[in-house]
Design a protein around this motif. Structure first.
Motif: not given
Length: 253
Positions: A95-105
């Motif tokens: 969940a913490d990693l997914l909160s960094q959406e700008h790094l995943l897009k």
């Protein structure tokens, strides 16, 4: 049930088969507690754990448990829903990693190929917005050079020295320069430059052939040709522009 080696789950009607150790990667998660009958949300029916949640999103959760990385498809967009599923299963690291959406897009990547044909030589310059992509492409391209005397050119048994690899010119981390063809500027000797682009093993001397192979390589690598234009008709410089959506490398716990 903690001694199970293989666990079967039915999540939203989608069946998953995995090892118990995979589900126990995070002991505090609900999936780990499920194996000890410590969570009533998960019902054991006919040897399978039934979970009334989104089965499609659970496939990404399983991938995370197996690799400890978040690696999503380029067209993925349900970040908030997947984060909500991660929170439901008690997987706070995910969940913490997914909160960094700008790094995943995924990000738009631009690459430009300039091609100039002058007499018996062809010149290439490649510029890319992503230095990593340019570096990878530079590792695929090799220029070979060999010398041969002008007198032996028309001989049925020309004497040519072995081809030697030449380093590519790298004006910056974002571009590279190379050429192919023949150069008669060395007196009665001429230098022949060949280009090879992996995974193709051919050594090509004709500039048009090298250009075709280069463009085909970029298209196979996921780039899309968006424009072609003539930069200078007098110098015969052509420009090919490409783009692709590139997802950053998967984030690791």
């Amino acid at each position: 049930m903690s001694n199970r080696e293989v666990v079967v789950l039915s999540v939203g009607g989608v069946r998953f088969v995995t090892r118990a150790s995979t589900l126990q990667q995070f002991p505090e998660s609900r999936l780990a507690r499920m194996l000890n009958d410590d969570d009533q949300e998960f019902k054991l029916v006919n040897g399978e754990f039934f979970v009334d949640r989104d089965g499609t999103l659970f496939s990404y959760i399983m991938d995370f448990l197996r690799t400890l990385q978040v690696s999503l498809p380029t067209d993925f967009s349900d970040y908030q829903r997947l984060q909500r599923e991660a929170e439901f299963y008690g997987l706070s690291p995910l969940a913490d990693l997914l909160s960094q959406e700008h790094l995943l897009k995924p990000r738009l990547e631009i690459l430009e190929v300039r091609f100039s044909l002058q007499e018996m030589q062809a010149f290439f310059r490649i510029f890319g917005s992503c230095s990593t992509t340019v570096e990878t492409l530079a590792e695929q391209i090799t220029v070979f050079a060999g010398q041969q005397s002008g007198q032996s050119w028309n001989s049925p048994f020309p004497s040519q020295k072995p081809l030697l690899p030449l380093p590519l010119e790298r004006p910056s981390h974002h571009d590279m320069v190379f050429q192919c063809g023949t150069d008669y500027s060395a007196g009665d000797q001429f230098v022949a430059r060949y280009v090879s682009i992996k995974p193709d093993n051919r050594k090509l001397i004709n500039g048009t052939n090298v250009l075709g192979l280069l463009l085909d390589t970029l298209l196979k690598d996921g780039f899309r040709l968006i424009s072609t234009r003539t930069v200078s008709s007098e110098e015969k410089i052509e420009c090919y522009s490409f783009e692709r959506m590139k997802r950053p490398a998967g984030l690791t716990v």
